[in-house]
Design a protein around this motif. Sequence first.
Motif, PDB file in Angstrom:
ATOM      1  N   UNK A 127       0.813  -1.219   0.000  1.00  0.00           N
ATOM      2  CA  UNK A 127       0.000   0.000   0.000  1.00  0.00           C
ATOM      3  C   UNK A 127       0.848   1.271   0.000  1.00  0.00           C
ATOM      4  N   UNK A 128       1.746   1.368   0.990  1.00  0.00           N
ATOM      5  CA  UNK A 128       2.585   2.552   1.154  1.00  0.00           C
ATOM      6  C   UNK A 128       4.025   2.122   1.416  1.00  0.00           C
ATOM      7  N   UNK A 129       4.960   2.890   0.857  1.00  0.00           N
ATOM      8  CA  UNK A 129       6.384   2.659   1.123  1.00  0.00           C
ATOM      9  C   UNK A 129       7.014   4.006   1.427  1.00  0.00           C
TER      10      UNK A 129
ATOM     11  N   UNK B 252       9.574   8.677  -9.061  1.00  0.00           N
ATOM     12  CA  UNK B 252       9.880   7.258  -9.324  1.00  0.00           C
ATOM     13  C   UNK B 252       8.599   6.547  -9.748  1.00  0.00           C
ATOM     14  N   UNK B 253       8.113   6.894 -10.918  1.00  0.00           N
ATOM     15  CA  UNK B 253       6.876   6.306 -11.450  1.00  0.00           C
ATOM     16  C   UNK B 253       7.190   5.016 -12.210  1.00  0.00           C
ATOM     17  N   UNK B 254       6.398   3.931 -11.998  1.00  0.00           N
ATOM     18  CA  UNK B 254       5.156   3.906 -11.239  1.00  0.00           C
ATOM     19  C   UNK B 254       5.288   3.400  -9.799  1.00  0.00           C
ATOM     20  N   UNK B 255       6.482   3.373  -9.239  1.00  0.00           N
ATOM     21  CA  UNK B 255       6.589   2.926  -7.847  1.00  0.00           C
ATOM     22  C   UNK B 255       5.948   3.911  -6.889  1.00  0.00           C
ATOM     23  N   UNK B 256       6.217   5.212  -7.055  1.00  0.00           N
ATOM     24  CA  UNK B 256       5.662   6.233  -6.164  1.00  0.00           C
ATOM     25  C   UNK B 256       4.662   7.104  -6.912  1.00  0.00           C
ATOM     26  N   UNK B 257       3.468   7.307  -6.293  1.00  0.00           N
ATOM     27  CA  UNK B 257       2.536   8.264  -6.878  1.00  0.00           C
ATOM     28  C   UNK B 257       3.183   9.647  -6.806  1.00  0.00           C
TER      29      UNK B 257
END
Length: 686
Positions: free
Chosen positions: A170-172, A514-519
């Motif tokens: 969900x979140x990192x 850092x797409x698509x790892x981070x929105x």
Amino acid sequence: MVFNIRDSKERTVLTVFPHEIEKVESVFIPMSDGSKLSATIWLPKDADENPVPAILEYIPYRKNDFTAIRDSVRHPYFAGHGYASIRVDIRGSGESDGFLQDEYLKQEQDDALDVLSWIEKQSWSTGAVGMIGKSWGGFNSLQVAARNHRALKAIITLCSTDDRYSDDVHYRGGNVLASDMLWWASTMLAYNARPQDPNVVGESWKENWLERLEKTPPFVEEWLSHQRRDDYWKHGSVCEDFSNIKVPVFAVSGWQDGYTDSVFRILENIPNSKGLIGPWAHEYPEVATPEPAIGFLQECLRFWDKWLKGMETGIMEEPRLISWIQDSERPAVTYEKRPGKWVADPAWPSPSVEHQSWWLSGSKLKSHFSTPAQNAAVVIPSVQEHGFYSGVFCPFGQPGDLPADQRLENGKAVVFTSEPLEETIELLGHPVFHAELSADQEDALLVVRLMDKAPTGESTLISWGMLNLTHRESHENPKKLVPGETYNVQIQLDSLGQQIPKGHQLEIAVSPTYWPSAWPSPKPVTLTLYPGSGTRLELPVRTPQTTDEKWGHFKAPETAAVMEREVIRREKRTREVIHDPINGVWKLKDFSDEGERRLLNNGVQYGSKNKNTWTIKENDPLSACAQCEWELTLKRDDRWDTKIETFSLMTSDETNFYLVNTVTAYEGTEQIFTKTWEKAIKRDHV
């Protein structure tokens, strides 16, 4: 999500065991509220006369079809060695009653306690139970252990986490994990929509199916409504109080898995624990890739024999952590093997690991022998398409899962490179990046990649981490940045076990995207990094020990025979990065046809296809879009023919996230149900 068994030249398939096996299907276990959970039990045939301990796997992935092949190699193996091996579908899944409202609810744990009490009372049971599980089953093994049922004596948790907020899909680092948040929710939306089997539950299957379709929500709406580490995420996170777990824990993962970090935390915080980390993806080590696979079921028996039968097997006298130090390899999106060596540490933190600081100077990464220098500030702009070649967050061992050559990424970030190493080093544990920086926006994130650069130029990603800078002090109480103000922050990168050879170089890449790892942050961000004593990379350097050679001599994998099945359609995976230079649009398209099979024991034919697309436009963080689609089929001849289709979409503007989820169900060619959920959720420091 693929639940197959990969053939291995090394694997020994057993057809004869010390105990003759009986399989009992469609056992319904009563719950305290009158509901029933469906179980399959593998037993030694003489267990009524000679009771045995039990091993429980408790997950929502459907024991009679979608995980039947996987279950067939493991549960009979345990039963054949003198255990009752029990596979239960949790409430709302498979043929069990009810509806699955979310992950890891208290109801799920309460039901598990009822299952343990039921096992304890059976004529074939000694009353001693162990739990084993990978992923969801690894999570709830830890959670149920913290509830302290008297029958539960030990657990084996694989590819799992102790922290549902900071270390899951969900979140990192306080960022929305855009690659997986919607994807995993869309997966469960499709999985939860599957019907019960009429051959097991009778004519009520269709009424139940329509109720499940209507009453099971898209989980992503709840997950995205909790963007900080509140009580919702603390529930089920055993790291809140490790002392609640009083039984022995065997924690297992692999360097390609998304959940390796928790092994280290479990070793640090649960006294009677053991850790094992191999080169593997998100899979059981007896069938995992990359090689070497090991005789993991034999290791499980040693653990179970100790804690469920009271036999001295020597397993707890061995080093606390046995791990695989990978040799340096050129970048590849798929590895069949990862050469390396097993090493052993008596404790964690390990006395063999020293934390060395490497300093940033200009465009250089200076070794720990150097002195930090105050150099000119480094400006780091946003490049929204940075991250397309990062690989998947949690590889399952499919082709194309891993990061490509990072030269494809490094031009979109600011990179600091060391001189060629004068000596080979080995890393084990967590790198940590400390940064003194400022940002020009009140919402920003920081991403750090660590790479092994070969003398010939190839760059292999070996670890990475990210931090939502509004979460710099706390995930519970984020604070906006003051543009231009200087902050000192640190990012713990993912754990690694990695050799870096003499002559290779280390690279650190820093970026606010850092797409698509981070929105993406709501607005384009420019970071300013200030080299000096406040900006450094801390590396966990392990000194090889002469005693390492004594450990890690695992036996070759053994399993029970894979159940008979007919392959109707074979697996296929494609993963494409598409760049439209005219319109400045970048897309990642990931398609997985997980194949279709027919099980000969019950005639069930099932298949799945999954298509995911992540899109972003250059210089426009608000163009970010994640889209996920599933097709699942379940049928038996012409008597039962069902199909599920789901569509999930996630977008945002500066103030809100927007979600669309649709489920459509078919019986034969007739559409019998469709429903769409739409929701806007306010952005909260994300």
